[in-house]
Write a protein that holds these residues in place. Structure first.
Motif, PDB file in Angstrom:
ATOM      1  N   MET A  63       0.782  -1.162   0.111  1.00 66.52           N
ATOM      2  CA  MET A  63       0.042   0.241   0.031  1.00 66.52           C
ATOM      3  C   MET A  63       1.044   1.282   0.112  1.00 66.52           C
ATOM      4  SD  MET A  63      -3.062  -0.934   2.862  1.00 66.52           S
ATOM      5  CE  MET A  63      -4.071   0.311   2.128  1.00 66.52           C
ATOM      6  N   ASP A  64       0.435   2.229  -0.626  1.00 62.67           N
ATOM      7  CA  ASP A  64       0.884   3.808  -0.598  1.00 62.67           C
ATOM      8  C   ASP A  64       0.393   4.480   0.390  1.00 62.67           C
ATOM      9  OD1 ASP A  64       2.598   3.003  -2.989  1.00 62.67           O
ATOM     10  OD2 ASP A  64       0.646   3.694  -4.104  1.00 62.67           O
ATOM     11  N   VAL A  65       1.098   4.731   1.532  1.00 64.16           N
ATOM     12  CA  VAL A  65       0.919   5.382   2.763  1.00 64.16           C
ATOM     13  C   VAL A  65       1.531   6.544   3.250  1.00 64.16           C
ATOM     14  CG1 VAL A  65       0.002   3.381   3.726  1.00 64.16           C
ATOM     15  CG2 VAL A  65       2.061   3.988   4.499  1.00 64.16           C
ATOM     16  N   THR A  66       1.051   7.591   3.768  1.00 62.54           N
ATOM     17  CA  THR A  66       1.587   8.678   4.262  1.00 62.54           C
ATOM     18  C   THR A  66       1.620   8.791   6.009  1.00 62.54           C
ATOM     19  OG1 THR A  66       0.948  10.275   2.420  1.00 62.54           O
ATOM     20  CG2 THR A  66       1.612  11.112   4.635  1.00 62.54           C
ATOM     21  N   ALA A  67       2.949   8.780   6.562  1.00 63.07           N
ATOM     22  CA  ALA A  67       2.833   8.772   8.141  1.00 63.07           C
ATOM     23  C   ALA A  67       2.215   9.753   8.442  1.00 63.07           C
ATOM     24  CB  ALA A  67       4.274   8.690   8.461  1.00 63.07           C
ATOM     25  N   VAL A  68       1.349   9.696   9.371  1.00 63.70           N
ATOM     26  CA  VAL A  68       0.597  10.678  10.203  1.00 63.70           C
ATOM     27  C   VAL A  68       1.298  11.121  11.513  1.00 63.70           C
ATOM     28  CG1 VAL A  68      -1.592  11.350  11.070  1.00 63.70           C
ATOM     29  CG2 VAL A  68      -1.323  10.234   8.631  1.00 63.70           C
ATOM     30  N   LYS A  69       1.414   9.962  12.334  1.00 65.03           N
ATOM     31  CA  LYS A  69       1.787  10.128  13.968  1.00 65.03           C
ATOM     32  C   LYS A  69       2.396   8.959  14.447  1.00 65.03           C
ATOM     33  CE  LYS A  69      -0.265  10.901  18.353  1.00 65.03           C
ATOM     34  NZ  LYS A  69      -1.736  11.091  18.981  1.00 65.03           N
TER      35      LYS A  69
ATOM     36  N   VAL B 144      -3.871   5.944   4.276  1.00 61.21           N
ATOM     37  CA  VAL B 144      -3.771   5.093   3.134  1.00 61.21           C
ATOM     38  C   VAL B 144      -3.827   6.148   1.753  1.00 61.21           C
ATOM     39  CG1 VAL B 144      -4.529   3.234   1.610  1.00 61.21           C
ATOM     40  CG2 VAL B 144      -4.529   3.050   3.999  1.00 61.21           C
ATOM     41  N   MET B 145      -2.812   6.117   0.755  1.00 60.06           N
ATOM     42  CA  MET B 145      -3.002   7.072  -0.297  1.00 60.06           C
ATOM     43  C   MET B 145      -3.531   6.198  -1.322  1.00 60.06           C
ATOM     44  SD  MET B 145      -2.140   9.522   1.388  1.00 60.06           S
ATOM     45  CE  MET B 145      -2.155  10.623   0.114  1.00 60.06           C
ATOM     46  N   GLY B 146      -3.249   4.803  -1.617  1.00 62.38           N
ATOM     47  CA  GLY B 146      -3.485   3.886  -2.555  1.00 62.38           C
ATOM     48  C   GLY B 146      -2.964   2.500  -2.501  1.00 62.38           C
ATOM     49  N   GLY B 147      -3.051   1.567  -3.408  1.00 61.33           N
ATOM     50  CA  GLY B 147      -2.509   0.462  -3.581  1.00 61.33           C
ATOM     51  C   GLY B 147      -3.569  -0.670  -2.618  1.00 61.33           C
ATOM     52  N   THR B 148      -3.089  -1.851  -2.754  1.00 61.79           N
ATOM     53  CA  THR B 148      -3.804  -2.966  -2.159  1.00 61.79           C
ATOM     54  C   THR B 148      -2.728  -3.684  -1.263  1.00 61.79           C
ATOM     55  OG1 THR B 148      -4.670  -3.261  -4.226  1.00 61.79           O
ATOM     56  CG2 THR B 148      -4.928  -5.205  -2.787  1.00 61.79           C
ATOM     57  N   ALA B 149      -3.256  -3.898  -0.111  1.00 61.24           N
ATOM     58  CA  ALA B 149      -2.668  -4.461   0.952  1.00 61.24           C
ATOM     59  C   ALA B 149      -2.304  -6.130   0.611  1.00 61.24           C
ATOM     60  CB  ALA B 149      -3.509  -4.384   2.303  1.00 61.24           C
ATOM     61  N   HIS B 150      -0.796  -6.438   0.811  1.00 61.26           N
ATOM     62  CA  HIS B 150      -0.584  -7.740   0.592  1.00 61.26           C
ATOM     63  C   HIS B 150       0.706  -8.154   1.433  1.00 61.26           C
ATOM     64  CE1 HIS B 150       2.071  -5.394  -1.822  1.00 61.26           C
ATOM     65  NE2 HIS B 150       2.928  -6.559  -1.927  1.00 61.26           N
ATOM     66  N   VAL B 151       1.014  -9.477   1.816  1.00 62.00           N
ATOM     67  CA  VAL B 151       1.976  -9.732   2.227  1.00 62.00           C
ATOM     68  C   VAL B 151       3.335  -9.508   1.628  1.00 62.00           C
ATOM     69  CG1 VAL B 151       3.279 -12.002   3.489  1.00 62.00           C
ATOM     70  CG2 VAL B 151       0.771 -11.364   3.844  1.00 62.00           C
ATOM     71  N   ALA B 152       4.206  -8.664   1.807  1.00 61.08           N
ATOM     72  CA  ALA B 152       5.227  -8.355   0.726  1.00 61.08           C
ATOM     73  C   ALA B 152       6.460  -9.230   1.290  1.00 61.08           C
ATOM     74  CB  ALA B 152       5.653  -6.988   1.090  1.00 61.08           C
ATOM     75  N   ASP B 153       6.719  -9.748   2.513  1.00 60.08           N
ATOM     76  CA  ASP B 153       7.730 -10.470   2.980  1.00 60.08           C
ATOM     77  C   ASP B 153       7.204 -11.715   3.796  1.00 60.08           C
ATOM     78  OD1 ASP B 153      10.092 -11.654   4.156  1.00 60.08           O
ATOM     79  OD2 ASP B 153      11.010  -9.920   4.632  1.00 60.08           O
ATOM     80  N   ALA B 154       7.151 -12.941   3.208  1.00 63.65           N
ATOM     81  CA  ALA B 154       6.469 -14.052   4.051  1.00 63.65           C
ATOM     82  C   ALA B 154       7.373 -14.360   5.266  1.00 63.65           C
ATOM     83  CB  ALA B 154       6.510 -15.268   2.857  1.00 63.65           C
ATOM     84  N   GLU B 155       8.806 -13.903   5.268  1.00 65.42           N
ATOM     85  CA  GLU B 155       9.518 -14.446   6.397  1.00 65.42           C
ATOM     86  C   GLU B 155       9.137 -13.421   7.345  1.00 65.42           C
ATOM     87  OE1 GLU B 155      13.444 -14.933   5.323  1.00 65.42           O
ATOM     88  OE2 GLU B 155      13.147 -16.033   3.652  1.00 65.42           O
ATOM     89  N   GLU B 156       8.637 -12.162   7.117  1.00 64.10           N
ATOM     90  CA  GLU B 156       8.401 -11.368   8.119  1.00 64.10           C
ATOM     91  C   GLU B 156       6.928 -11.182   8.658  1.00 64.10           C
ATOM     92  OE1 GLU B 156       9.639  -8.088  10.677  1.00 64.10           O
ATOM     93  OE2 GLU B 156      11.119  -9.294   9.500  1.00 64.10           O
TER      94      GLU B 156
END
Length: 74
Positions: free
Chosen positions: A1-7, A28-40
């Motif tokens: 996901m594309d996000v902007t840190a707020v706090k 959230v600015m856009g994109g789709t949530a997904h597991v990017a690193d299955a080890e993490e």
């Protein structure tokens, strides 16, 4: 996901992993949530406020719980 840190809610050494973790509220600015690193991260789930303890039985970091309570229960 594309996000902007707020706090930044806080940082700690995670009790289960021993890793330093930062907890940040993001918009959230856009994109789709997904597991990017299955080890993490094993899986991703969107859950209702009342279901959190089913996924985190030891409870959330207190500043995170306080933020979610204020944001979702008000």
């Amino acid at each position: 996901m594309d996000v902007t840190a707020v706090k930044l809610l806080g940082e700690r050494v995670h009790p289960a992993t021993g890793r330093v973790v930062s907890y940040t509220v993001c918009e959230v600015m856009g994109g789709t949530a997904h597991v990017a690193d299955a080890e993490e991260v094993a899986e991703l789930a969107w859950v209702a406020h009342g279901e959190i303890l089913e996924y985190v039985p030891y409870g959330l970091f207190e500043p995170v719980q306080e933020y979610l309570d204020a944001a979702l229960l008000s």
